[in-house]
Design an enzyme around this catalytic site. Sequence first.
Site, short mmCIF file in Angstrom:
data_model
loop_
_atom_site.label_atom_id
_atom_site.label_comp_id
_atom_site.label_asym_id
_atom_site.label_seq_id
_atom_site.Cartn_x
_atom_site.Cartn_y
_atom_site.Cartn_z
N ASP A 687 13.33 47.66 17.30
CA ASP A 687 13.70 46.47 18.07
C ASP A 687 12.83 45.27 17.67
O ASP A 687 13.32 44.14 17.53
CB ASP A 687 13.55 46.76 19.57
N LYS A 691 13.84 41.53 15.80
CA LYS A 691 13.38 40.21 16.22
C LYS A 691 12.73 39.46 15.06
O LYS A 691 12.92 38.26 14.90
CB LYS A 691 12.41 40.34 17.39
#
Length: 834
Positions: A687, A691
């Site tokens: 994750d 980003k």
Amino acid sequence: MSAVPSNPLSRLQLHKFGGTSLADAGRIAAAARLAAPVADGASVVVVSAMRGVTDALVALAAVARGGGDWAPGWQALQARHHEAAHAIPGADTGTLIARLDAEAAALHADLGALAFATEDAALRVSERIWGHGELCSAWLMHAALGGEPAGWARLDAREVLVVHGSEIGMHVDREASLRCLAGWRARHPQAHVVATGFVARTPDGHATTLGRNGSDHSATLLADLFDADAVTIWTDVDGVLSADPRLVPDAVCLSALSYAEACELAYFGAKVLHPRTIVPLQARGIPLSIRNALAPSTRGTRIDALGEAARSPVKGLSIVDDMAVLELTGSGMAGVPGVAETLFAALHATGVSVTMISQGSSEHSICCVVRAPEAARGRAAIENAFADAIAGGQVEGVRLETGLCVLAAVGDGMVGSQGVAARLFDGLAQARVNIRAIAQGASERNISVAIAQDDATRALRAAHAAFWLSPQTVSVGVIGPGNVGRALLAQLSEVIPALRARAGVDLRLRAIASSRRMYLSDAALDPDTAGALLGDHADACDLDAFAAHVRADHLPHAMIVDCSASDAVAAKYEDWLAAGIHVVTPNKHAGSGDWTRYARIAEARVTGHSRFMYEATVGAGLPVIVTLRNLLDTGDTLHAIDGMLSGTLAWLFNSFDGSRPFSELVREARALGYTEPDPRDDLSGLDVARKLVILAREAGRTLSLADVDVESLVPEALREVPLDEFLQRLSELDAPMQARLDAARAQGRGLRHIARLEAGGDASVGVRALPADHACMHTRLTDNLVQFTTARYAENPLVVQGPGAGPQVTAAGVFGDVLAIAHALGARTGWRHA
């Protein structure tokens, strides 16, 4: 009878009542109360036929001309007028019935004669038949006002109003009409008059009519002849509206218009005004009021020489439907005098009226907008007029385009105002409306554009909002009513009413969807209860149908907010953006997924003139992306990005000091809701890597997820096991993590989970030992921290820090993007904060 407030200095007031205001005896009695004269004043009342009577008479005349049985229809009309006569309070019923029967007998005779009349005679008889309704309405109103005993005379306008046909419609012979009126006045000295609308006579004495909506025109003609001080047209709407309320529900009643504004709006289809109504008043400076007979306490619209200044340069907008464009092109036209004259002479000869004209300065083409039913006839006439030039190749021919309408923006405030056209065109562009032709008169009071008929409603609403006449309406669909979605809906519920009132933005939630179900609504949904609509009775989720509903043709702007984490939803962004739907999301799949898809999304934004906002994909509600964008847009050079991009991992390493096992902290974070249901989704670092890819791409790097060196904190042996087994074996993380903490402390450092993008493009995600003075060593709880090292911020990097996890802050970031789009729409099309 009580009178509505009037100017006490007025000597003569003229009131005109339409068919809706005279629909039955009750309405007629109410109209009589409105028209009662003021003290020391006189009144003239002009009436239309009762509602539906003129249509019935036209149908009866057609039946009679064709030899059909018209008697039942004639009897029905007579019965309707009798019914009204018996119900009028205080009327001399016997006298009134006798007068109505005399009119009915004349109608009977005309209908009987129609089948045997010559063509010329049939037209004259038909015109008498069509005006029968006004004759009866005048007797009914005369009785409701008290008749002769109360000082009222009844005038058949055919006795005084002399008109003749011309190329631009019926034209009054004012001198002849004044002479007739003087003679009539000598025979009828009563102070007050009830007159028939719609009907008149030709110079040779034959009955005629002023055409559909001619009653308003006849009222203003009579106002001129009677030297009225003011005219009130009583209708069934509150006044002249800024747009057709059937198309623009937020249309407002205009308190005042100038004669010029009213004429422009009437010509371009304002339903409450006939184009010829204003002319007799304008010449004499007689003010006109449009008021609602069904709501007489409303102020209505006043029309006079000055009008009224408005906060917007545009007072109103109108649509003229069913239009077509005729375009004559050819290089041989350039510099040749008389081309336009020949074209318009050809159209005139065949009876085609031109609504708009547009010609390029190159003189290579000239186009005109005409009514669609006349377009084919017009094209044939132009082709015939330019037959030699077409045959010789100087002119290419005549192109006909149908399926168009004309949108007109009208207002005295447009005169000399800069940027009016730009605001109109930008508003239409934002609403995805293409302009086919443009015309603006030298008076600057009108800008007209030809657009596709299918775009009419959306265009009208967009233009209406562009000039602050109504809120900017955005059709909104929300996907993913999970933790973030629910928080967003709650925030929408709190803010929508105030946003509409203060900022002129109407966010209208019209659709909601989960992974399996969707609920679509034409009316605005209550955000507080929208999620509950996704039960078993909701439709199966169809993302294409969902988007089609959100992109409603009757609303100017559309937005989809994707609060899911679905790659399948992200795969639809390209199509949505290309279709002009704005997209807001915290979903990281589009920004960090396949590079080819990412590039197509960027192209779709340009194609669809739409916005793709994803601030919440990095840092939840923190202004991370916008800060990076501002740095680059102002000319700064990026050297590096590093920081803590996971609220979950930030909490874990802010809490991991060796006093408690790492596995215990993971379990606590899961219980607090900081982690995903499967903590491996956070511990894998994937994750965070997404980003970092999003930030890298925002900085212009062609980075993909595979290019990021990602350290997973999940031992390889635990990566594929079932969740329950993983949770049971969490303690296998403890020894390696404790060893890393001890090694870092031995160097005077601490552990943090860091993402880093180097100046050369290298990207990495993992646990790093940082010195005590590093900014990431001084964060709290779930704080995200992003450092931008740039040419300007080289020695002391720019830091963005704050809570980076939780549904409330993430929803706030999403909502910020929603508002940014709404505000951009308003700024580009002219709204202001209150």
